[in-house]
Scaffold this active site. Sequence first.
Site, mmCIF file in Angstrom:
data_model
loop_
_atom_site.group_PDB
_atom_site.id
_atom_site.type_symbol
_atom_site.label_atom_id
_atom_site.label_comp_id
_atom_site.label_asym_id
_atom_site.label_seq_id
_atom_site.Cartn_x
_atom_site.Cartn_y
_atom_site.Cartn_z
ATOM 1 C CG ASP A 290 -44.037 8.020 16.299
ATOM 2 O OD1 ASP A 290 -42.923 7.800 15.797
ATOM 3 O OD2 ASP A 290 -44.213 8.874 17.184
ATOM 4 C CG HIS A 313 -43.465 9.338 11.882
ATOM 5 N ND1 HIS A 313 -43.284 10.077 13.035
ATOM 6 C CD2 HIS A 313 -44.616 9.809 11.321
ATOM 7 C CE1 HIS A 313 -44.279 10.943 13.169
ATOM 8 N NE2 HIS A 313 -45.101 10.794 12.133
#
Length: 469
Positions: A290, A313
């Site tokens: 993430d 991310h």
Amino acid sequence: MALEKEKVLVTACLSDLLPAIARDPDVTEEIGACLVQECNGFNVINFGAVGDGETDDTQAFLKAWTAVCGTTRAATLFVPGWRTFLVGSSQFNGPCQSNSVRVQVIGNISAPSSMSAWVGKNRYAWLSFNQVHGLTIEGPGTLNGQGADWWLCRQKPQQCSRKDNLTLDLRMVLDISMFICTSGESIEISWFFIIGNDENLIEVHGLHKIMAIYGVLLQALMINHCQYVTVNGLRSLDSPGVHLKVVYSNHVYLNDITVQAPEDSPNTDGINIGASQFVYINKASIETGDDCISMIVGSFDINITEVTCGPGHGVSIGSLGQDGKTESVGRIHVKNVSFTNSMNGVRIKTWQGGSGFVRNVKFEQLQFRNTGNPIVIDQYYCPHSSCQEQPPAVKISEVSFKQAVGTSSSEVAINLNCSRTVACTGIILDNVRLKSADSSRPAKANCINAFGNTEDIVNPVVPCLSLGR
């Protein structure tokens, strides 16, 4: 001479000789003894910890913490090397008697691998330091969150275990969106009640089909309501959720942090900051599933330097404004960050219908290698299949992107997707040189209602960035 040698080793174990300590078990044991005798140190072994990776050492760690926190002079909780300590949900509570408390992690601390070990426990955080001021947590040891079962539950909920009675932490119900793991059938909870005890727990009894609600976002290490905290040289591996969370804290220094989790591990942010001020991240290597670093509501005066991100991310502000909330972030400085094979680079993400602001944000000296969406402002953030477009919006202003170079794996390398009702203003692009990782297609820019200026060379060109305002 022996005493003098021990005094030298104490100083060394807290600075220059940490790598040697991790390699040499004899040195580790000697320093552990030294810390106990000369430095007001508290070795977890002396409080009953075994460190074989199988025996539950939770109570030994908590007893050692009680001793450390209760002493009036500077003290150290010592976790020796060449051992793996199995530790469950632990709350290291302050305030402590001393304003100089150290946790020296030379060995490894491992969470239980089975999710069943967390039933009835606080599953909002694994290792949480609460209201501790003047805290230092130092490596080079590893925190292993053993998150594989948690990830599987979110990815394949039908494989989650069934439980008839489940105790949940009330804070999890109030503070985070819970992922409910079911077999595809609807959940029927006929009644629940709150037990009035110090733990502030909800006990949920299902009279029909209740499945284990295991998907909550367990944070591996949480700094909560703390001041003047340093985390140095620590490695976090395979957290079930966020690896390191800073919340309601200020003057927090995160140095030389290593985060590792698989690229497909869900919700495993490397470092998450919220409701905190004066947080400094210097030298971090983050590979996760993430955001490498995320800053959510109430993050102010955050400085991030010398970070490598990927996979992951990216470095994100938000998301902000979900469900019409008023949420703000400001005075953010991100410098000298490299992104490799990450899903995003630097981004600001807000929901439609929210309010508040993001302002005074500087992104500079950025390097992108095969990075998707290197520069993004997304005011239509919606991880679901569809979201309704609605006013108002979080106001974004005074955001600069300077000295950004590299390759984009996505066709759109610069995406300034601002709200149609509340424009982004004061956007600066300065010396931005991005090209497509695919030589057969050029990189592009996209804008909606974005106002600002370009300076020096900017590639791809951004004709959609309107001047002024």
